[in-house]
Scaffold this motif. Structure first.
Motif, PDB file in Angstrom:
ATOM      1  N   GLU A  64     -10.299  25.241 -69.087  1.00 56.06           N
ATOM      2  CA  GLU A  64      -9.083  25.786 -69.700  1.00 56.06           C
ATOM      3  C   GLU A  64      -8.683  24.608 -70.856  1.00 56.06           C
ATOM      4  O   GLU A  64      -8.363  24.882 -71.998  1.00 56.06           O
ATOM      5  N   LEU A  65      -8.963  23.388 -70.123  1.00 53.33           N
ATOM      6  CA  LEU A  65      -8.396  22.136 -71.229  1.00 53.33           C
ATOM      7  C   LEU A  65      -9.214  22.274 -72.369  1.00 53.33           C
ATOM      8  O   LEU A  65      -9.001  21.934 -73.398  1.00 53.33           O
ATOM      9  N   ASN A  66     -10.764  22.203 -71.993  1.00 50.20           N
ATOM     10  CA  ASN A  66     -11.767  22.431 -73.031  1.00 50.20           C
ATOM     11  C   ASN A  66     -11.493  23.520 -74.071  1.00 50.20           C
ATOM     12  O   ASN A  66     -11.609  23.238 -75.374  1.00 50.20           O
ATOM     13  N   THR A  67     -11.164  24.547 -73.683  1.00 43.13           N
ATOM     14  CA  THR A  67     -10.665  25.727 -74.574  1.00 43.13           C
ATOM     15  C   THR A  67      -9.735  25.269 -75.377  1.00 43.13           C
ATOM     16  O   THR A  67      -9.527  25.701 -76.689  1.00 43.13           O
ATOM     17  N   VAL A 114     -18.174  24.230 -70.082  1.00 40.38           N
ATOM     18  CA  VAL A 114     -17.298  23.133 -70.852  1.00 40.38           C
ATOM     19  C   VAL A 114     -18.437  22.740 -71.791  1.00 40.38           C
ATOM     20  O   VAL A 114     -19.689  22.488 -71.599  1.00 40.38           O
ATOM     21  N   SER A 115     -18.086  22.651 -73.009  1.00 40.56           N
ATOM     22  CA  SER A 115     -18.994  21.887 -74.100  1.00 40.56           C
ATOM     23  C   SER A 115     -18.048  21.393 -75.237  1.00 40.56           C
ATOM     24  O   SER A 115     -16.781  21.526 -75.232  1.00 40.56           O
ATOM     25  N   GLY A 116     -18.791  20.852 -76.269  1.00 37.93           N
ATOM     26  CA  GLY A 116     -18.022  20.475 -77.690  1.00 37.93           C
ATOM     27  C   GLY A 116     -17.601  19.111 -77.599  1.00 37.93           C
ATOM     28  O   GLY A 116     -17.899  18.412 -76.889  1.00 37.93           O
ATOM     29  N   PHE A 121     -15.101  17.299 -75.461  1.00 41.99           N
ATOM     30  CA  PHE A 121     -15.455  17.179 -73.978  1.00 41.99           C
ATOM     31  C   PHE A 121     -16.603  15.740 -73.933  1.00 41.99           C
ATOM     32  O   PHE A 121     -16.388  14.914 -73.347  1.00 41.99           O
ATOM     33  N   GLU A 122     -17.603  15.995 -75.085  1.00 34.62           N
ATOM     34  CA  GLU A 122     -18.491  14.871 -75.221  1.00 34.62           C
ATOM     35  C   GLU A 122     -17.798  13.534 -75.355  1.00 34.62           C
ATOM     36  O   GLU A 122     -18.112  12.518 -74.890  1.00 34.62           O
TER      37      GLU A 122
END
Length: 831
Positions: free
Chosen positions: A437-440, A494-496, A499-500
């Motif tokens: 959810e944080l990633n979104t 999770v991606s993007g 995040f990285e």
């Protein structure tokens, strides 16, 4: 004697008369009722005589009449508004103490099915009484009670917690699969990993004793797995076998449900999809009402041929005005999935949606907005309305998942400036969000930052504060995580960039802290995660290898693909590399015929990247029967997976032809590759143009180097040059088969894609020069990935000496001058 006979006759008359008196005339009247009106007539004429048994029988009979009708023909609203139905509700509430355990739950179930509101005093009194008796309920009543609680959205309540505890205690005594599966679905949100495994084991046991014609039992088992987001392949495969046997009996609704469950679980089964496609196609002519047609459209359209799809869209256009709110939403999402361009149908569906907007819940409005946006549907007025509704829902939401979903969809829509209330609502729940959810939310914030002009003039803006909160919450969640399985579940999608840049390093530290929790059940998921994030971690991968070798018999044969993926893709050999590949190959080889065709192709390709070509696997794939089955399956797959599988089959075909000529597999992708080259006019980057120019200087003229050369078997080399036996450059007589526009676009001379190469003088050599950008290397290191090495192997087999120019060398500080670059190229080519 006469006296005795009179006494006997008198006694018989009394017995007979007594029997007549005890006959339940009200019950007899109810038993002959054939419609709801008859039931209400009996109730109205006998109000004073109605006992608890009469009330129970009448209510259950009303539901029975409704249940026997198709959904669209039910009249629940008419029943609810009838005066005598109110009589039954009042009597039931007054007689709760007189109900036995079975009756209590049966009447609660019937009232809920007849749409009596959960907040109604009758329902609340029935539930309260059931709670008092819950420990003595037989499992059949407990199961039905659990379903009632689910209907009232009480799946997280303490009462459902008590039911979960009872199920845990009495699980070995449950011998009815129908009772078990109802309980499994009801308690799914509260099960521990231990209870989950016990439920699956019990379900698997009971499935063997279940009537194979009863497809509802396995359907509920698959629904349970979907609810807990857990792929248990042995149980799924057994359920799938039952579905396949029942294909002739399955209707569009059931096929649609099963396909939807499979999609949620990302479980593909070629045989079922093909059988379902055939059955659904047969049902087209008989699916003429809105209910059955909607189910058919949603299930069939994504895997139908263009001709069938057009026919479905035409029928949908005719029925559109008859669709209800939910049906219009389902059709809109199906249209988005198939990327329909039928504007007339889109307008019709949008019109139905627009007039029913007041009926939709927050999740449904979000789904509508997303579907119409991804369809590129043009209706600014409708999108403005949807945006206002989404914001209202968001302002009142307290659930992290709901706030996250609404935020994500809102960020899709263009807006000049974001309302402060939206940011405040997100900020209020962000500390309760999981990593996914944080990633979104981070994606949404990034979009808002790009679109909001005021951000450039206010570095201490609301966005900066929100991003700082996201970073802090993400780090705290990782640092406090203590269960690997839960962490992997949060990391699945999770991606993007956020995040990285912000969490990847902390994630790897957390995973290495949990290294002892790596076991055979989570090895495939962890391996797939490492592959997806393109991150080389020798400690984690060594542990994956050792666990796999030790427990290979417990790992499902199809999971060997995900398990081996990081080793081949990231080009990493653990200390037990030979044992790892041998163990996995031995595990899946006996099951080749059970693999989905597309998955077998992907597995074989990943092995080829790692220079492994098991003969049984290769011969199975390049058989006529398998390729025919693969072709049939590809027609049912989403376009992206279809194209990816076709590409991997070509690359596997090429690898086998080059590296295993002894298998005598023919090269049958010549036409496919030509079409691929004609479609894809690639672009040349500024770096490649720079290297091209410098190679001309180093080799003594631009006519000594060719760009974007197509080799036999259709590799495209960045640059090719020829050196004689004294390492002197040779010039090309024929001009290049491409031209480069001012914008760096490559324009192919498509008549020259025949892989014809001029002969080299004795002792001369061809040199392939490839610029390797970041995609050829792991994210966290300069370690070269497997595909770059396979490409090098193949070009060498084709007779090239391969020169590879890594991006980090070419762009380094050491090569910051013209002369330094030229000297670098000279060393590489003339070494």
């Amino acid at each position: 004697m006469m006296f005795r006979l009179r006494s006997v006759n008198s006694c018989l008359r009394r017995l007979f008369h007594g029997g007549a008196v005890t006959r339940d005339q009200v019950l007899e009247q109810l038993q002959v009722c054939s419609a709801e009106d008859h039931v209400f007539d009996v109730v109205g004429k006998n109000k004073a005589k109605l006992t608890v048994d009469h009330v129970n029988y009448a209510v259950r009979l009303l539901w029975q009449f409704q249940k026997e009708r198709p959904e669209m023909l039910r009249t629940v609203d008419l029943i609810k508004s009838h005066q005598q139905f109110l009589t039954l509700r009042v009597l039931a509430e007054n007689k709760i103490d007189l109900m036995d355990d079975f009756m209590l739950i049966d009447i609660l179930y019937a009232f809920l099915r007849l749409n009596v509101e959960p907040h109604d005093s009758l329902i609340q009194q029935l539930v309260s009484e059931a709670w008092l008796r819950i420990d003595r309920f037989p499992m059949a009543s407990l199961s039905k009670f659990a379903v009632c609680l689910n209907d009232q959205h009480l799946q997280h309540s303490p009462l459902m917690g008590r039911i979960t505890s009872i199920v845990n205690e009495r699980l070995p005594t449950i011998d009815d699969a129908r009772i078990l599966t109802a309980l499994m679905i009801s308690v799914s949100s509260l099960v521990s990993p231990q209870l989950r495994d016990a439920l699956i084991s019990r379900a698997d046991h009971l499935l063997h004793t279940t009537d194979p014609s009863n497809y509802n039992i396995p359907r509920r088992m698959v629904q349970f797995l979907r609810n807990i987001k857990y792929i248990h392949r042995p149980l799924l495969e057994r359920c799938n076998e039952i579905f396949l046997r029942n294909i002739p009996r399955l209707d569009a609704e059931n096929l649609s449900i099963i396909l939807g469950l499979y999609q949620s679980l990302q479980f593909n089964n070629c045989d079922f999809r093909l059988a379902a496609k055939q059955k659904l196609t047969e049902l087209i002519d008989s699916s003429t009402d809105p209910f059955s047609f909607t189910k058919l459209f949603v299930a069939l359209a994504p895997m139908a041929t263009p001709e069938i799809r057009e026919r479905l869209e035409n029928t949908a256009l005719l029925l559109a005005d008859e669709l209800n709110a939910q049906q219009a939403l389902a059709v809109a999402e199906a249209l988005e999935e198939i990327q329909s361009r039928n504007l007339s149908l889109m307008n019709k569906i949008a019109s139905v949606i627009q007039r029913n907007l007041h009926l939709y819940k927050s999740v449904e409005v979000a789904r509508i907005t997303q579907a119409l946006f991804l369809l590129q549907y043009q209706n600014p007025e409708l999108f403005a309305t949807l945006r206002n509704i989404l914001i209202k829902f968001l302002q009142h939401s307290v659930f992290p998942y709901e706030v996250t979903m609404l935020t994500r969809v809102l960020s899709m829509l263009p807006c000049p400036r974001l309302e402060e209330a939206v940011v405040s609502r997100v900020d209020a729940v962000v500390e309760q969000c999981n990593l996914s959810e944080l990633n979104t939310i981070s994606f949404a914030v990034a979009k808002w930052v790009r679109n909001d002009q005021s951000y450039r003039h206010n570095t201490h803006s609301k966005y900066v504060r929100l991003l700082q909160t996201l970073n802090r919450c993400g780090h705290e969640r990782l640092q406090t995580a203590d269960r690997l399985d839960l962490l992997l579940d949060e990391l699945k999608y999770v991606s993007g960039e956020w995040f990285e840049e912000m969490l990847l390093d902390e994630t790897m530290i957390t995973l290495q802290r949990m290294i002892d929790q790596i076991n055979w059940t989570n090895v495939p998921e962890l391996a797939f995660f490492l592959t997806r994030i393109n991150h080389l971690s020798p400690p984690l991968m060594d542990r994956i290898a050792s666990v796999t070798v030790e427990h290979i018999d417990k790992i499902h044969y199809s999971a060997t693909y995900a398990t081996l993926l990081p080793f081949s893709v990231l080009n990493y050999d653990p200390p037990q590399v030979d044992e790892l590949y041998d163990a996995c190959i031995k595990r899946f080889t006996p099951h080749l015929s059970s693999f989905d065709p597309h998955l077998l192709v992907l597995l074989a390709y990943s092995l080829a990247v790692a220079d492994h070509f098991p003969e049984e696997l290769i011969r199975a794939i390049f058989s006529i029967d398998f390729l025919g089955k693969l072709d049939s399956q590809l027609e049912t797959l989403p376009d992206a997976l279809n194209m990816r599988t076709r590409l991997r089959l070509m690359e596997l075909n090429r690898a086998v032809c080059l590296e295993c000529p002894e298998y005598q597999v023919p090269w049958f992708h010549e036409r496919y590759c030509q079409q691929l080259h004609r479609k894809g006019s690639g672009s040349v980057s500024p770096v490649q143009q720079q290297i091209h120019k410098m190679l001309g200087e180093v080799l003594g003229g631009i006519n000594c180097v060719q760009m974007a050369v197509v080799t036999p078997y259709f590799y495209t080399i960045d640059f090719e040059c020829k050196l004689d036996k004294h390492l002197k450059p040779l010039s090309y007589i024929e001009p290049s088969t491409l031209q480069i526009s001012d914008r760096g676009k490559v324009h192919w001379d498509t008549s020259s894609l025949e892989n014809i190469r001029d002969e080299l003088p004795t002792g001369a050599q061809r040199v392939a020069v490839d610029f390797l950008d970041s995609k050829y290397f792991c994210k966290n290191t300069h370690h070269m990935k497997g595909e770059a090495l396979m490409r090098k192997r193949h070009l060498e087999i084709l007779g090239y000496r391969v020169v590879q120019i890594p991006h980090f060398e070419w762009n380094s500080m050491e090569l910051s001058t013209h002369d330094a670059w030229k000297e670098y190229l000279k060393k590489k080519i003339f070494r």
